[in-house]
Scaffold this motif. Structure first.
Motif, mmCIF file in Angstrom:
data_model
loop_
_atom_site.group_PDB
_atom_site.id
_atom_site.type_symbol
_atom_site.label_atom_id
_atom_site.label_comp_id
_atom_site.label_asym_id
_atom_site.label_seq_id
_atom_site.Cartn_x
_atom_site.Cartn_y
_atom_site.Cartn_z
ATOM 1 N N TYR A 232 0.871 -1.294 0.004
ATOM 2 C CA TYR A 232 -0.137 -0.088 -0.050
ATOM 3 C C TYR A 232 0.987 1.269 0.166
ATOM 4 O O TYR A 232 0.683 2.130 -0.813
ATOM 5 C CB TYR A 232 -0.901 -0.067 1.356
ATOM 6 C CG TYR A 232 -2.005 1.250 1.149
ATOM 7 C CD1 TYR A 232 -3.256 0.871 0.419
ATOM 8 C CD2 TYR A 232 -2.009 2.214 1.773
ATOM 9 C CE1 TYR A 232 -4.109 1.732 0.393
ATOM 10 C CE2 TYR A 232 -2.945 3.169 1.584
ATOM 11 C CZ TYR A 232 -4.197 2.842 0.964
ATOM 12 O OH TYR A 232 -5.287 3.767 0.850
ATOM 13 N N ARG A 233 1.836 1.029 0.818
ATOM 14 C CA ARG A 233 2.792 2.439 1.134
ATOM 15 C C ARG A 233 3.542 2.515 -0.380
ATOM 16 O O ARG A 233 3.786 3.792 -0.731
ATOM 17 C CB ARG A 233 3.877 2.109 2.131
ATOM 18 C CG ARG A 233 4.229 3.315 2.689
ATOM 19 C CD ARG A 233 5.084 3.160 3.727
ATOM 20 N NE ARG A 233 4.962 2.251 4.718
ATOM 21 C CZ ARG A 233 5.528 1.375 5.262
ATOM 22 N NH1 ARG A 233 6.840 1.022 4.977
ATOM 23 N NH2 ARG A 233 5.023 0.242 6.120
ATOM 24 N N LEU A 234 3.905 1.449 -1.141
ATOM 25 C CA LEU A 234 4.716 1.451 -2.483
ATOM 26 C C LEU A 234 3.794 1.938 -3.374
ATOM 27 O O LEU A 234 4.168 2.755 -4.216
ATOM 28 C CB LEU A 234 5.274 0.271 -2.796
ATOM 29 C CG LEU A 234 6.587 -0.399 -2.209
ATOM 30 C CD1 LEU A 234 6.973 -1.663 -2.397
ATOM 31 C CD2 LEU A 234 7.755 0.673 -2.509
ATOM 32 N N TYR A 235 2.609 1.250 -3.471
ATOM 33 C CA TYR A 235 1.721 1.503 -4.674
ATOM 34 C C TYR A 235 0.584 2.416 -4.593
ATOM 35 O O TYR A 235 -0.281 2.659 -5.588
ATOM 36 C CB TYR A 235 1.360 0.543 -5.461
ATOM 37 C CG TYR A 235 2.512 -0.708 -5.671
ATOM 38 C CD1 TYR A 235 3.468 -0.270 -6.532
ATOM 39 C CD2 TYR A 235 2.820 -1.685 -4.921
ATOM 40 C CE1 TYR A 235 4.682 -1.231 -6.782
ATOM 41 C CE2 TYR A 235 3.741 -2.616 -5.277
ATOM 42 C CZ TYR A 235 4.784 -2.182 -6.362
ATOM 43 O OH TYR A 235 5.677 -3.178 -6.274
ATOM 44 N N CYS A 236 -0.059 2.542 -3.385
ATOM 45 C CA CYS A 236 -1.353 3.379 -3.359
ATOM 46 C C CYS A 236 -1.182 4.560 -2.629
ATOM 47 O O CYS A 236 -2.175 5.592 -2.932
ATOM 48 C CB CYS A 236 -2.283 2.576 -2.589
ATOM 49 S SG CYS A 236 -2.032 0.733 -2.913
ATOM 50 N N THR A 237 -0.282 5.120 -1.664
ATOM 51 C CA THR A 237 -0.218 6.171 -0.955
ATOM 52 C C THR A 237 -0.043 7.419 -1.735
ATOM 53 O O THR A 237 -0.538 8.351 -1.457
ATOM 54 C CB THR A 237 0.943 6.141 0.082
ATOM 55 O OG1 THR A 237 2.033 5.965 -0.257
ATOM 56 C CG2 THR A 237 0.461 5.104 1.338
ATOM 57 N N SER A 238 0.767 7.399 -3.146
ATOM 58 C CA SER A 238 0.847 8.530 -3.492
ATOM 59 C C SER A 238 -0.420 8.958 -4.259
ATOM 60 O O SER A 238 -0.438 10.497 -4.073
ATOM 61 C CB SER A 238 1.693 8.149 -4.995
ATOM 62 O OG SER A 238 1.009 7.018 -5.753
#
Ligand code: HEC
Length: 128
Positions: free
Chosen positions: A39-45
């Motif tokens: 989630y941190r890698l792919y979604c938080t942006s």
């Protein structure tokens, strides 16, 4: 003696492997931990570090990224719908195409744990 030890560790390994095989597919903390990372890698942006839809790219989106902590919205989706949106992208489930497909970067098991993680963020389940 050495031989005996070898057999025992082989047995231990076999038992560990078969225990892993009967574990539920996506309910372990390990898998949730993985989902949090993903989630941190792919979604938080877009969806924000806290999942509230306030990511760095949010302002550039045609429509606001979903606030994943919003139980009133998230409880209207089945796990299958969430899975589909993450996997195939927003367009596949009637949402905006700003929500990209992730089926080439995340394995099915990872997407399943991601759905679990979203349920944790909204503290909700599907309730119609
Ligand atoms: C490039 C920005 C962007 C990224 C990256 C992104 N999303 Fe989205 N997402 C959106 C936008 C924008 C929407 C809202 C689409 C709409 O409302 O039409 C959305 C909607 C969703 C929805 C649908 C919500 C609902 O109400 O059913 C889910 C689920 C979702 N995103 C999960 C994720 C997950 C999980 C990731 C990471 C694997 C992710 N998104 C990555 C932009 C993004």
């Amino acid at each position: 003696m050495v031989m005996k030890k070898g057999i025992w560790s082989l047995l231990a390994l076999t038992m560990a492997l078969s225990a892993a095989a009967v574990m539920p597919a996506y309910a372990t903390d390990d898998e949730l931990g993985n989902a949090e990372n993903n989630y941190r890698l792919y979604c938080t942006s877009c969806h924000g570090p806290n999942g509230d839809g306030k990511g760095e790219l949010a302002e550039m989106m045609e429509v606001p990224p979903r606030d994943h902590t919003d139980a009133s919205k998230m409880s209207k989706r089945t796990d299958e719908q969430l899975f589909m949106t993450i996997s195939e992208g927003g367009e596949a489930t009637g949402f905006n195409s700003c929500m990209p497909p992730h089926n080439t970067i995340l394995q099915k098991e990872d997407i399943r744990s991601m759905v679990k993680y979203l349920r944790k963020l909204c503290k909700c389940n599907y309730t119609k």
